[in-house]
Design an enzyme around this catalytic site. Structure first.
Site, mmCIF file in Angstrom:
data_model
loop_
_atom_site.group_PDB
_atom_site.id
_atom_site.type_symbol
_atom_site.label_atom_id
_atom_site.label_comp_id
_atom_site.label_asym_id
_atom_site.label_seq_id
_atom_site.Cartn_x
_atom_site.Cartn_y
_atom_site.Cartn_z
ATOM 1 N N THR A 508 -13.002 -4.194 -4.028
ATOM 2 C CA THR A 508 -14.140 -4.304 -2.878
ATOM 3 C C THR A 508 -13.253 -3.384 -1.755
ATOM 4 O O THR A 508 -13.245 -3.796 -0.809
ATOM 5 C CB THR A 508 -15.012 -5.770 -2.002
ATOM 6 O OG1 THR A 508 -15.706 -5.852 -3.330
ATOM 7 C CG2 THR A 508 -15.972 -4.820 -1.502
ATOM 8 N N HIS A 509 -12.321 -2.506 -2.098
ATOM 9 C CA HIS A 509 -10.862 -2.437 -1.444
ATOM 10 C C HIS A 509 -11.285 -1.092 -0.555
ATOM 11 O O HIS A 509 -10.478 -0.859 -0.638
ATOM 12 C CB HIS A 509 -9.992 -2.443 -2.544
ATOM 13 C CG HIS A 509 -9.571 -4.597 -2.519
ATOM 14 N ND1 HIS A 509 -8.494 -4.935 -3.255
ATOM 15 C CD2 HIS A 509 -10.469 -5.247 -2.034
ATOM 16 C CE1 HIS A 509 -8.462 -6.279 -3.078
ATOM 17 N NE2 HIS A 509 -9.292 -6.242 -2.752
ATOM 18 N N ASN A 510 -12.496 -0.706 -0.375
ATOM 19 C CA ASN A 510 -12.812 1.523 -0.060
ATOM 20 C C ASN A 510 -12.277 0.804 1.136
ATOM 21 O O ASN A 510 -12.981 0.071 2.153
ATOM 22 C CB ASN A 510 -14.099 1.029 -0.194
ATOM 23 C CG ASN A 510 -14.263 1.241 -2.094
ATOM 24 O OD1 ASN A 510 -14.393 1.973 -2.182
ATOM 25 N ND2 ASN A 510 -15.634 0.449 -1.875
#
Lengths: 572, 175
Positions: A508-510
């Site tokens: 979830t590293h956007n």
């Protein structure tokens, strides 16, 4: 549809109550400001987590963004029709008081000094090796500007890590200078020493993975107390049942609430930032009953997920949307993420008790390849990566049914292999850097809508050749480490998928979409995260990060938030 | 949702191809997988109510877009298991559940590799992958969801199960 206003105008409205919003609310309220915090998800209490050590409950996304309210669309290139993510998959933003910190693995890693290089510095060093369509963004600050905030974040969250300095045995020689040690010493587990020994044998520099899962009870500088980790292994995808993982909900949000000046409203889905001229006047949100409510405020702090912040700016007509054809405009540019690939090293004569312990706690990491030169000694790509080994932190067994390559996927032979190899696997994680490209961007989808009829955010992204090469190199290094450990089999990918896959979890590293920078033409917010166009608006969170590192963005989001709070208090 | 008797028998037979009985572990169906699946199909997720359902539904031009069908899991099972049974009768001359175990395994192989074609609006490969995922969940998930009877699959695997949450804890920051 009613448009009702509250009687009192708060000093600030904060949209989204994860790490970024929690930090902003705490810092502003502590300085005397009144804050209304709007969170789309629910309050999560200990009672909600009584039965949470259940991997099927985790799989049902109980604390994750509800895509029936709002999803995203993705296309791999501008010529493709974007399709919606019908279910969560590649990423899982949190929903609830605590945001994505409810769900993360508890790792708070700083970015490295080189991540803050300017484009000019990068071109001077790497020249023609840089991809032609790279849109590297200048931060407008350096690592040294953020360092005091990183240090404070680690103290607030209780990060446990190596006590040795960068140049001492057991320290991480590749980390940036530190103004103090990690506030808590590392947990040590002998069962992962096999990785550290193999890494040392290969001339690398292993160090204990820093994590917020506490080896001992801890009270942070604001007086918030957390209990130590009970080693249940249920960390990823759900809040810690006992609050041992450093989440916004168990660190900064209690501090915010203790001031008595923060009103938290849950079930509030913000859809517009209202503005007049160069000032914002408040936000509009749908409440739990679906009514549209106007909340006025002297200041607005957008602190939702990277995608949410960018979408709110686009829906509100704030800032100039980015145009990938002309390269002009700023809102939506520099979308980036992390490469995250995992391998399983299987050992016939070893077991690892993988169900015990939080994500990577007591495990080891090597950062030798975050250095671009070490990562690509013959110049085959640009970008860095790290490799670590440790507990998976995913409770239960479904994610741990690992068999040697070539085993069937079902039936008696598979069944026998599942049992024979159960817990004989060591998880190796590789995290790689993804560069920002001219075509990787965010805008509003022309077709698909949320539950209230507002356009979804459209992501235009695919893996580029540089990242494919980086991933292949990273996996090759991981396989060499597995071989050096004496693994009997290695299971896992050899590189990236054919196209970016929205189903398989990627992290979830956007980041990006509303990036910070020194230039109002190519950035959305200034280095204090204040909007260039609307001077009482701050846009805080992963959206501000001009490009990712090999490290996940969480610690940097927190440090930038603390710095932005300082900016609000000193400038506006 | 509850499946009809034929669909239930078909599902049990397919689940047992995936996870057959061994000397020291009951088969998927004996572990309660059919109950697990029925409960799942009746849940919000199974009914598709946790899925983004706005039209248009389009066929992806390339890989990586995941589930793009308008069918819920419940609808896939309802149509898919009926079609599977009809296909078994056509191909092997009897209902799937009536076939000898070896013949069932052969047919399951054709489902898994997609050579059985489309079954009830879904590719057989996709249908098999969905059933396999749910069978594994039913076998190895927490017994509270209807499968993994008495934690038998955990014992067989050597997993002690999740530790109970101590109720006398002072939960610190998570009140």
């Amino acid at each position: 549809m009613s448009d009702q206003s509250s009687d009192q105008v708060p000093d600030a409205v904060v949209v989204g109550l994860g790490w970024a919003g929690g930090i902003m609310a705490a810092e502003l309220a502590r300085a005397g400001m009144s804050v209304v915090a709007l969170e789309r998800g629910p309050q999560v209490t200990g009672a909600d987590l009584a039965d949470s050590r259940d991997e099927l409950a985790v799989r049902r996304n109980r604390f994750m963004q509800d895509v029936t309210l709002e999803s995203w669309t993705l296309r791999h290139h501008a010529g493709e029709r974007a399709l919606p993510l019908r279910n969560l998959g590649a990423w899982t933003p949190g929903s609830g008081v605590g945001g994505s910190s409810l769900l993360y693995g508890g790792l708070l890693k700083r970015f490295y000094p080189a991540d803050f290089a300017t484009g000019a510095e990068l071109r001077a060093t790497y020249g023609d090796r840089l991809p032609a369509d790279l849109t590297w963004g200048d931060w407008g600050i350096g690592y040294e500007d953020l360092e005091p905030y990183y240090q404070r974040v680690e103290e607030l969250a209780g990060v446990s890590g190596p006590q040795a300095g960068p140049r001492e045995p057991g320290g991480n020689p590749f980390e940036g200078p530190r103004s103090g040690p990690y506030p808590v010493g590392p947990r040590v587990r002998s069962r992962y020493a096999v990785f550290a020994e193999a890494a040392e044998h290969r001339g690398l520099h292993p160090f204990p993975v820093p994590t917020t899962a506490l080896p001992a009870d801890f009270t942070n500088p604001d007086g918030v107390r957390r209990t130590h980790c009970h080693e249940c292994g249920f960390c990823l995808g759900l809040p810690c049942a006992i609050g041992a993982k450093g989440e916004a909900a168990t660190t900064v949000i209690p501090t915010a609430l203790a001031t008595g000046r923060v009103e938290v409203r849950t079930g509030c889905y913000v859809v517009e930032v209202v503005h007049e001229g160069d000032a914002v006047t408040g936000v509009r949100y749908h409440d739990q009953q679906g009514r549209l409510v106007f909340q006025p405020a002297r200041r607005v702090v957008l602190a939702s997920y990277a995608f949410g912040n960018t979408r709110l700016l686009l829906l509100s007509g704030i800032g100039r949307p980015y145009d990938p054809v002309t390269g002009t405009g700023a809102v939506g540019r520099n979308y980036s993420t992390n490469i995250s690939l995992k391998l399983s090293a299987l050992f016939a004569d070893r077991t690892f008790d993988n169900h015990i312990g939080s994500v990577d706690s007591g495990g080891f990491e090597v950062d030798d390849h975050v250095d671009w030169a070490t990562a690509a000694p013959t110049g085959e790509h640009v970008g860095g990566f790290d490799i670590s080994a440790g507990p998976p932190g995913r409770g239960g067994v479904l994610n741990r049914l690992v068999t040697p390559p070539g085993t069937p996927e079902w039936g008696p032979e598979w069944q026998a292999a599942v049992r024979a190899w159960f817990d004989h696997d060591l998880k190796l994680s590789g995290h790689g850097q993804v560069l920002p490209y001219r075509q990787s961007h965010l805008d509003l989808d022309p077709v698909y809508r949320d539950a209230y009829g507002h356009p979804l955010l459209r992501i235009t992204f695919d893996w580029q050749e540089n990242e494919r090469r980086l991933a292949r190199t990273m996996v090759a290094r991981m396989r060499e480490l597995a071989a050096a450990m004496g693994a009997d089999h290695v299971r896992g990918p050899s590189g990236l998928d054919e196209h970016f896959d929205t189903v398989r979890y990627q992290g979830t590293h956007n980041t990006g979409g509303a990036i910070m920078g020194p230039d109002p033409e190519s950035s959305v917010v200034d280095p204090g995260l204040r909007s260039w166009t609307h001077r009482n608006l701050w846009v805080v969170g992963g959206s501000a990060i001009p490009q990712g590192s090999s490290a996940g963005p969480t610690a940097t989001i927190c440090a930038l938030s603390l710095r932005a709070a300082h900016d609000v208090l000193t400038r506006g | 949702m509850s499946l009809d008797a034929t669909a239930r028998a078909t599902l049990a037979a397919l689940a047992d191809c995936i996870f057959p009985a061994t000397e020291d572990c009951p088969s998927a169906s004996d572990l309660g997988v059919v109950t697990y699946v029925e409960r799942h199909l009746a849940s919000l997720t199974g009914r598709g109510e946790r899925t983004y359902a706005h039209p248009p539904y389009d066929t992806p031009a390339d890989s990586g877009h995941g589930w793009q069908l308008s069918l819920s899991h419940a609808e896939v099972y309802e149509c898919g298991l009926t079609a599977l049974d009809a296909w078994a009768r056509e191909t092997a001359g009897a209902a799937f559940a009536e076939l000898a175990p070896e013949r069932r395994a052969e047919l399951a192989g054709q489902l898994a590799d997609g050579s059985a074609g489309e079954l009830g609006g879904v590719g057989s490969r996709q249908l098999f992958a969905l059933v396999r995922e749910h069978v594994l969940e039913g076998v190895f998930g927490d017994p509270r969801h209807g499968g993994n009877r008495d934690g038998a699959a955990w014992r067989w695997l050597g997993y002690p199960g999740p530790p109970a949450l101590a109720t006398d804890l002072s939960l610190g920051a998570r009140a």
